[in-house]
Write an enzyme that holds these catalytic residues in place. Structure first.
Site, PDB file in Angstrom:
ATOM      1  N   ASN A 235      27.901  14.275 -23.988  1.00  0.00           N
ATOM      2  CA  ASN A 235      27.488  14.731 -22.667  1.00  0.00           C
ATOM      3  C   ASN A 235      28.333  14.088 -21.578  1.00  0.00           C
ATOM      4  O   ASN A 235      28.699  12.918 -21.666  1.00  0.00           O
ATOM      5  CB  ASN A 235      26.008  14.402 -22.427  1.00  0.00           C
ATOM      6  CG  ASN A 235      25.118  15.100 -23.439  1.00  0.00           C
ATOM      7  OD1 ASN A 235      25.561  16.037 -24.086  1.00  0.00           O
ATOM      8  ND2 ASN A 235      23.887  14.651 -23.572  1.00  0.00           N
TER       9      ASN A 235
ATOM     10  N   HIS B  65      33.542  13.154 -24.266  1.00  0.00           N
ATOM     11  CA  HIS B  65      34.090  14.326 -23.563  1.00  0.00           C
ATOM     12  C   HIS B  65      34.256  14.100 -22.063  1.00  0.00           C
ATOM     13  O   HIS B  65      34.313  15.054 -21.302  1.00  0.00           O
ATOM     14  CB  HIS B  65      33.199  15.549 -23.837  1.00  0.00           C
ATOM     15  CG  HIS B  65      33.227  15.978 -25.273  1.00  0.00           C
ATOM     16  ND1 HIS B  65      32.289  16.807 -25.834  1.00  0.00           N
ATOM     17  CD2 HIS B  65      34.096  15.674 -26.277  1.00  0.00           C
ATOM     18  CE1 HIS B  65      32.577  17.002 -27.116  1.00  0.00           C
ATOM     19  NE2 HIS B  65      33.658  16.308 -27.407  1.00  0.00           N
TER      20      HIS B  65
ATOM     21  N   GLY C 272      20.124  16.258 -30.550  1.00  0.00           N
ATOM     22  CA  GLY C 272      20.435  17.371 -29.646  1.00  0.00           C
ATOM     23  C   GLY C 272      21.877  17.826 -29.621  1.00  0.00           C
ATOM     24  O   GLY C 272      22.420  18.095 -28.557  1.00  0.00           O
ATOM     25  N   THR C 273      22.478  17.929 -30.787  1.00  0.00           N
ATOM     26  CA  THR C 273      23.818  18.536 -30.838  1.00  0.00           C
ATOM     27  C   THR C 273      23.863  19.542 -31.974  1.00  0.00           C
ATOM     28  O   THR C 273      23.326  19.286 -33.052  1.00  0.00           O
ATOM     29  CB  THR C 273      24.951  17.486 -30.982  1.00  0.00           C
ATOM     30  OG1 THR C 273      26.167  18.166 -31.320  1.00  0.00           O
ATOM     31  CG2 THR C 273      24.657  16.420 -32.015  1.00  0.00           C
ATOM     32  N   SER C 274      24.504  20.679 -31.709  1.00  0.00           N
ATOM     33  CA  SER C 274      24.568  21.717 -32.746  1.00  0.00           C
ATOM     34  C   SER C 274      25.590  21.365 -33.829  1.00  0.00           C
ATOM     35  O   SER C 274      25.700  22.070 -34.824  1.00  0.00           O
ATOM     36  CB  SER C 274      24.928  23.061 -32.110  1.00  0.00           C
ATOM     37  OG  SER C 274      26.183  22.955 -31.453  1.00  0.00           O
TER      38      SER C 274
ATOM     39  N   TYR D 242      32.751  22.308 -11.452  1.00  0.00           N
ATOM     40  CA  TYR D 242      32.341  20.909 -11.623  1.00  0.00           C
ATOM     41  C   TYR D 242      31.604  20.374 -10.397  1.00  0.00           C
ATOM     42  O   TYR D 242      30.690  19.546 -10.544  1.00  0.00           O
ATOM     43  CB  TYR D 242      33.539  20.038 -12.045  1.00  0.00           C
ATOM     44  CG  TYR D 242      33.889  20.327 -13.492  1.00  0.00           C
ATOM     45  CD1 TYR D 242      33.110  19.804 -14.519  1.00  0.00           C
ATOM     46  CD2 TYR D 242      34.921  21.196 -13.820  1.00  0.00           C
ATOM     47  CE1 TYR D 242      33.372  20.113 -15.841  1.00  0.00           C
ATOM     48  CE2 TYR D 242      35.194  21.512 -15.147  1.00  0.00           C
ATOM     49  CZ  TYR D 242      34.415  20.972 -16.152  1.00  0.00           C
ATOM     50  OH  TYR D 242      34.661  21.293 -17.464  1.00  0.00           O
TER      51      TYR D 242
HETATM   52  N1  APR Z   1      15.697  18.115 -27.535  1.00  0.00           N
HETATM   53  C1  APR Z   1      16.689  17.883 -28.431  1.00  0.00           C
HETATM   54  N2  APR Z   1      17.557  18.844 -28.793  1.00  0.00           N
HETATM   55  C2  APR Z   1      17.444  20.062 -28.238  1.00  0.00           C
HETATM   56  C3  APR Z   1      16.453  20.360 -27.285  1.00  0.00           C
HETATM   57  C4  APR Z   1      15.536  19.320 -26.938  1.00  0.00           C
HETATM   58  N3  APR Z   1      14.549  19.503 -26.074  1.00  0.00           N
HETATM   59  N4  APR Z   1      16.600  21.663 -26.916  1.00  0.00           N
HETATM   60  C5  APR Z   1      17.643  22.145 -27.600  1.00  0.00           C
HETATM   61  N5  APR Z   1      18.171  21.189 -28.410  1.00  0.00           N
HETATM   62  C6  APR Z   1      19.302  21.273 -29.338  1.00  0.00           C
HETATM   63  C7  APR Z   1      19.678  22.665 -29.820  1.00  0.00           C
HETATM   64  O1  APR Z   1      18.817  23.076 -30.872  1.00  0.00           O
HETATM   65  C8  APR Z   1      21.109  22.463 -30.281  1.00  0.00           C
HETATM   66  O2  APR Z   1      21.157  22.062 -31.645  1.00  0.00           O
HETATM   67  O3  APR Z   1      20.481  20.799 -28.704  1.00  0.00           O
HETATM   68  C9  APR Z   1      21.613  21.319 -29.390  1.00  0.00           C
HETATM   69  C10 APR Z   1      22.618  21.718 -28.340  1.00  0.00           C
HETATM   70  O4  APR Z   1      23.779  22.201 -28.922  1.00  0.00           O
HETATM   71  P1  APR Z   1      25.034  22.669 -28.060  1.00  0.00           P
HETATM   72  O5  APR Z   1      24.576  23.509 -26.905  1.00  0.00           O
HETATM   73  O6  APR Z   1      26.028  23.265 -28.991  1.00  0.00           O
HETATM   74  O7  APR Z   1      25.589  21.306 -27.416  1.00  0.00           O
HETATM   75  P2  APR Z   1      26.550  20.209 -28.011  1.00  0.00           P
HETATM   76  O8  APR Z   1      26.416  20.117 -29.488  1.00  0.00           O
HETATM   77  O9  APR Z   1      26.348  18.982 -27.210  1.00  0.00           O
HETATM   78  O10 APR Z   1      27.965  20.794 -27.673  1.00  0.00           O
HETATM   79  C11 APR Z   1      29.085  20.010 -27.981  1.00  0.00           C
HETATM   80  O11 APR Z   1      30.567  21.498 -26.869  1.00  0.00           O
HETATM   81  O12 APR Z   1      30.539  22.839 -24.995  1.00  0.00           O
HETATM   82  C12 APR Z   1      31.113  21.710 -25.571  1.00  0.00           C
HETATM   83  O13 APR Z   1      32.046  19.778 -24.674  1.00  0.00           O
HETATM   84  C13 APR Z   1      30.860  20.496 -24.747  1.00  0.00           C
HETATM   85  O14 APR Z   1      29.972  18.363 -25.335  1.00  0.00           O
HETATM   86  C14 APR Z   1      29.834  19.747 -25.548  1.00  0.00           C
HETATM   87  C15 APR Z   1      30.179  20.161 -26.974  1.00  0.00           C
END
Ligand code: APR
Length: 232
Positions: free
Chosen positions: A90, A107, A175-177, A56
């Site tokens: 985030n 988170h 931007g979240t999977s 961290y």
């Molecule tokens: N703009 C927007 N989205 C984007 C970009 C971009 N330039 N580049 C990539 N992405 C997308 C990817 O396609 C994907 O769908 O951002 C997403 C990121 O997904 P993850 O890496 O899974 O992140 P997230 O969904 O925030 O993860 C959730 O998991 O690891 C834990 O606690 C952590 O908060 C996090 C949680």
């Protein structure tokens, strides 16, 4: 003037990619030889607290070297026309630094630490004092830990997030999977007939009723979204 519409936005790691921060599930989800998931758990903390604190400290240093991107800024600017409520997965503070005033961190927050003692008091870190080490204690003598929701821990802000989503007039996902629960389940609380938009340059596996997909990165995608919603 008519009441502003409530725009509820769920953001994830992709929101901060264009600022230079890596996502979790894409390439780059590693810290040295460690999978991020392996240093972000209570087990890791009990096994090797120094490693977790170092991880961290490193992430804070990285965060302090980057800036909000066009997507963060466009979201902050929408506050002129909408009641914008951001729910972010985030732990960075880029929404706040861009000027957004209503940000709920599901988170936790990188720039905060909390006591491991009863009461779990939260303390702010600063740009000049952002590291925590073994032996750094709260005023009551308990070791400080990152103010982060680790894998396997409860998400205390979830109830508040659900109630915000239920009040949305427009719901936007950026931007979240949508693979990590309970956050990913928030979409199920959006009221029927409320439009749902999704900004992501890649395919995201969210199913259900008509989602308006903007297949772009956060910066370009927000430009398009802002234009669309301002037209009403
Ligand atoms: N703009 C927007 N989205 C984007 C970009 C971009 N330039 N580049 C990539 N992405 C997308 C990817 O396609 C994907 O769908 O951002 C997403 C990121 O997904 P993850 O890496 O899974 O992140 P997230 O969904 O925030 O993860 C959730 O998991 O690891 C834990 O606690 C952590 O908060 C996090 C949680």
């Amino acid at each position: 003037m008519s009441k502003q519409k409530k725009l509820v936005v769920l953001t994830g790691a992709g929101m901060s990619v264009e600022s230079g921060l890596a996502t979790f599930r894409g390439a780059g989800g590693l810290w040295g030889e460690h999978r991020v998931e392996d240093v972000a758990t209570p087990e890791a903390w009990y096994r090797d607290a120094k490693l977790v604190l170092d991880f961290y400290n490193y992430r804070r240093k990285e965060l302090l070297s980057v800036k909000p991107n066009a997507g963060h800024i466009a979201l902050a600017e929408l506050e002129k026309d909408f009641n914008v409520q951001i729910i972010t997965q985030n732990v960075d503070d880029l929404h706040e630094r861009a000027g957004s005033t209503q940000v709920l961190h599901l988170h936790g927050e990188l720039m905060k630490v909390r006591s491991t003692g009863p009461g779990e008091q939260v303390y702010d870190l600063t740009e000049n004092n952002y590291e925590t080490h073994l032996g750094d204690k709260c005023p009551y003598g308990y070791q400080l830990r990152p103010h982060i929701v680790w894998f396997g821990e409860a998400v205390p802000e979830m109830e508040n997030a659900i109630s915000l989503v239920e009040q949305a007039d427009i719901f936007l996902i950026i931007g979240t999977s949508m693979q990590v629960y309970p956050a990913a389940g928030l979409i199920h609380y959006v009221k029927k007939d409320v439009p749902i938009y999704l900004i992501d340059p890649n395919e995201v596996g969210v199913h259900g009723r008509g989602i308006h997909v903007i297949k772009k990165g956060a910066g370009e995608g927000m430009k398009e979204f802002s234009k669309l919603v301002r037209q009403g």
